[in-house]
Write a protein that holds these residues in place. Structure first.
Motif, PDB file in Angstrom:
ATOM      1  N   VAL A   1      23.341  56.928  38.144  1.00 52.13           N
ATOM      2  CA  VAL A   1      23.263  58.258  38.741  1.00 52.13           C
ATOM      3  C   VAL A   1      22.929  59.306  37.670  1.00 52.13           C
ATOM      4  N   PHE A   2      23.306  59.007  36.429  1.00 53.29           N
ATOM      5  CA  PHE A   2      23.143  59.970  35.338  1.00 53.29           C
ATOM      6  C   PHE A   2      22.060  59.519  34.361  1.00 53.29           C
ATOM      7  N   TYR A   3      21.466  60.481  33.693  1.00 53.56           N
ATOM      8  CA  TYR A   3      20.523  60.160  32.612  1.00 53.56           C
ATOM      9  C   TYR A   3      21.291  59.563  31.444  1.00 53.56           C
ATOM     10  N   ASN A   4      22.428  60.184  31.125  1.00 54.79           N
ATOM     11  CA  ASN A   4      23.304  59.681  30.063  1.00 54.79           C
ATOM     12  C   ASN A   4      24.437  58.886  30.710  1.00 54.79           C
ATOM     13  N   PRO A   5      24.429  57.549  30.580  1.00 63.15           N
ATOM     14  CA  PRO A   5      25.429  56.728  31.282  1.00 63.15           C
ATOM     15  C   PRO A   5      26.869  57.057  30.902  1.00 63.15           C
ATOM     16  N   GLU A   6      27.066  57.686  29.745  1.00 62.04           N
ATOM     17  CA  GLU A   6      28.439  58.002  29.313  1.00 62.04           C
ATOM     18  C   GLU A   6      29.105  59.061  30.198  1.00 62.04           C
ATOM     19  N   VAL A   7      28.290  59.786  30.976  1.00 63.85           N
ATOM     20  CA  VAL A   7      28.874  60.773  31.902  1.00 63.85           C
ATOM     21  C   VAL A   7      29.706  60.053  32.972  1.00 63.85           C
ATOM     22  N   ALA A   8      29.329  58.800  33.269  1.00 63.27           N
ATOM     23  CA  ALA A   8      30.096  58.003  34.240  1.00 63.27           C
ATOM     24  C   ALA A   8      31.346  57.455  33.552  1.00 63.27           C
ATOM     25  N   THR A   9      32.364  58.310  33.458  1.00 63.80           N
ATOM     26  CA  THR A   9      33.619  57.929  32.793  1.00 63.80           C
ATOM     27  C   THR A   9      34.303  56.810  33.575  1.00 63.80           C
ATOM     28  N   LYS A  10      35.276  56.193  32.934  1.00 64.34           N
ATOM     29  CA  LYS A  10      36.035  55.132  33.603  1.00 64.34           C
ATOM     30  C   LYS A  10      36.687  55.672  34.880  1.00 64.34           C
ATOM     31  N   GLU A  11      37.135  56.906  34.815  1.00 61.51           N
ATOM     32  CA  GLU A  11      37.774  57.539  35.977  1.00 61.51           C
ATOM     33  C   GLU A  11      36.805  57.609  37.164  1.00 61.51           C
ATOM     34  N   ILE A  12      35.556  57.994  36.896  1.00 62.47           N
ATOM     35  CA  ILE A  12      34.541  58.083  37.958  1.00 62.47           C
ATOM     36  C   ILE A  12      34.230  56.690  38.509  1.00 62.47           C
ATOM     37  N   VAL A  13      34.037  55.726  37.604  1.00 63.74           N
ATOM     38  CA  VAL A  13      33.723  54.351  38.034  1.00 63.74           C
ATOM     39  C   VAL A  13      34.874  53.777  38.864  1.00 63.74           C
ATOM     40  N   ASP A  14      36.099  54.001  38.409  1.00 65.40           N
ATOM     41  CA  ASP A  14      37.285  53.498  39.139  1.00 65.40           C
ATOM     42  C   ASP A  14      37.349  54.077  40.551  1.00 65.40           C
ATOM     43  N   GLU A  15      37.010  55.354  40.655  1.00 69.09           N
ATOM     44  CA  GLU A  15      37.059  56.024  41.965  1.00 69.09           C
ATOM     45  C   GLU A  15      36.024  55.426  42.924  1.00 69.09           C
ATOM     46  N   VAL A  16      34.799  55.208  42.427  1.00 71.86           N
ATOM     47  CA  VAL A  16      33.744  54.615  43.256  1.00 71.86           C
ATOM     48  C   VAL A  16      34.119  53.177  43.631  1.00 71.86           C
ATOM     49  N   PHE A  17      34.658  52.447  42.655  1.00 72.29           N
ATOM     50  CA  PHE A  17      35.066  51.044  42.881  1.00 72.29           C
ATOM     51  C   PHE A  17      36.135  50.969  43.975  1.00 72.29           C
ATOM     52  N   ALA A  18      37.105  51.882  43.901  1.00 72.18           N
ATOM     53  CA  ALA A  18      38.184  51.912  44.902  1.00 72.18           C
ATOM     54  C   ALA A  18      37.612  52.219  46.284  1.00 72.18           C
ATOM     55  N   THR A  19      36.640  53.127  46.332  1.00 73.80           N
ATOM     56  CA  THR A  19      36.043  53.515  47.624  1.00 73.80           C
ATOM     57  C   THR A  19      35.310  52.340  48.264  1.00 73.80           C
ATOM     58  N   VAL A  20      34.462  51.639  47.497  1.00 72.05           N
ATOM     59  CA  VAL A  20      33.672  50.566  48.114  1.00 72.05           C
ATOM     60  C   VAL A  20      34.522  49.330  48.405  1.00 72.05           C
ATOM     61  N   ASN A  21      35.719  49.257  47.813  1.00 75.31           N
ATOM     62  CA  ASN A  21      36.594  48.129  48.104  1.00 75.31           C
ATOM     63  C   ASN A  21      37.641  48.458  49.173  1.00 75.31           C
ATOM     64  N   ASP A  22      37.553  49.674  49.687  1.00 72.13           N
ATOM     65  CA  ASP A  22      38.385  50.056  50.826  1.00 72.13           C
ATOM     66  C   ASP A  22      37.492  49.897  52.053  1.00 72.13           C
ATOM     67  N   ARG A  23      37.817  48.935  52.919  1.00 75.22           N
ATOM     68  CA  ARG A  23      36.893  48.585  53.994  1.00 75.22           C
ATOM     69  C   ARG A  23      36.559  49.780  54.892  1.00 75.22           C
ATOM     70  N   VAL A  24      37.564  50.563  55.252  1.00 75.25           N
ATOM     71  CA  VAL A  24      37.342  51.713  56.141  1.00 75.25           C
ATOM     72  C   VAL A  24      36.420  52.720  55.463  1.00 75.25           C
ATOM     73  N   LYS A  25      36.691  52.999  54.179  1.00 72.61           N
ATOM     74  CA  LYS A  25      35.866  53.966  53.448  1.00 72.61           C
ATOM     75  C   LYS A  25      34.434  53.452  53.294  1.00 72.61           C
ATOM     76  N   LEU A  26      34.294  52.164  53.064  1.00 69.89           N
ATOM     77  CA  LEU A  26      32.953  51.601  52.902  1.00 69.89           C
ATOM     78  C   LEU A  26      32.153  51.739  54.192  1.00 69.89           C
ATOM     79  N   VAL A  27      32.790  51.407  55.313  1.00 63.14           N
ATOM     80  CA  VAL A  27      32.106  51.500  56.609  1.00 63.14           C
ATOM     81  C   VAL A  27      31.690  52.948  56.874  1.00 63.14           C
ATOM     82  N   LYS A  28      32.583  53.890  56.545  1.00 63.14           N
ATOM     83  CA  LYS A  28      32.259  55.312  56.768  1.00 63.14           C
ATOM     84  C   LYS A  28      31.174  55.785  55.798  1.00 63.14           C
ATOM     85  N   THR A  29      31.212  55.287  54.570  1.00 69.92           N
ATOM     86  CA  THR A  29      30.171  55.628  53.591  1.00 69.92           C
ATOM     87  C   THR A  29      28.800  55.212  54.126  1.00 69.92           C
TER      88      THR A  29
END
Length: 254
Positions: A144-172
């Motif tokens: 998503v970013f030109y500089n991959p370091e902008v994607a902090t662990k916190e951001i990656v963890d949040e996206v990971f949690a969202t796509v592994n939550d079935r309800v959130k994934l379906v709504k996404t």
């Protein structure tokens, strides 16, 4: 320093400063904290900055679409007693801002879009369903970013949690489909609201030609580029983003 989230009736939002209202609309995978640069800068310049938490995962499935988010935004504006608002949206937030402006043109004084969906068919939901694979999600977040370091662990963890939550994934995925269905190419030429388009030159999610098309179709728009920048200019280059927006608001007397 985390901004305090106000819980007020059915709304959750950040509010800072006094003056002409700027409402910030976050994207599908973007939290309220993505806009620290904006929420820190513009209150000092005489603006009231509000960042409502959009009910992306709270709407009933049949109502999980761009139009209902635009209606939710209108309810928020009414609830806060605001008028002549400036809407600033990134990604899905830009799309919501565009549709809200089309539906309620008298409420919106100006529009700011960055990495917005609304024209480009695969703007979102591209490859998200690969659940469980952290490295894949990390790579997706970094892309998503030109500089991959902008994607902090916190951001990656949040996206990971969202796509592994079935309800959130379906709504996404439902939102992504709704965004594709709700293409605004025929609406834009009739929308005369002054629009500031700020785009990353290296955006791979909504590529530069999307920005060119927005600029071409919107009757009263200005297009600004940020170099070495991906899909979220206000996160990657907050100072440059603020300078561009500041100058535009001043030139337009907003």
């Amino acid at each position: 320093m985390e901004d305090e989230i106000i819980k007020d009736g059915k709304f959750r939002y950040i509010e800072k400063g006094e003056g002409s209202p700027i409402i910030i609309l976050h994207g599908l995978m973007g939290g309220l904290s993505n806009f620290h640069g904006v929420t820190d800068h513009f209150p000092k310049k005489g603006y009231k900055v509000l960042v409502p938490e959009l009910p992306i995962y709270d709407m009933p499935m049949l109502k999980t679409n761009v139009k209902n988010f635009a209606k939710y935004l209108e309810k928020f504006i009414e609830y806060k007693g605001l008028k002549d608002v400036i809407l600033l949206g990134n990604s899905l937030g830009g799309h919501i801002g565009l549709l809200h402006t089309k539906l309620y043109p008298k409420m919106v004084k100006a529009l700011v879009i960055t990495g917005s969906s609304g024209l480009y068919e695969s703007a979102m939901g591209d490859g998200y369903p690969k659940r469980g694979d952290y490295e894949f999600i990390k790579k997706k977040a970094q892309d998503v970013f030109y500089n991959p370091e902008v994607a902090t662990k916190e951001i990656v963890d949040e996206v990971f949690a969202t796509v592994n939550d079935r309800v959130k994934l379906v709504k996404t995925l439902a939102i992504a489909k709704s965004a594709i269905r709700h293409n605004m190419s025929t609406d834009l030429p009739t929308m005369n609201t002054p629009t500031c388009i700020i785009w990353g030159e290296n955006d791979t999610v909504t590529p530069p030609d999307v920005a060119e098309l927005f600029h071409e179709l919107l009757p009263d728009s200005n297009l600004f580029w940020i170099k070495e920048c991906g899909h979220a200019p206000m996160m990657e280059h907050p100072e440059e983003f603020n300078t561009i927006l500041d100058n535009w608001l001043q030139e337009r007397n907003f």
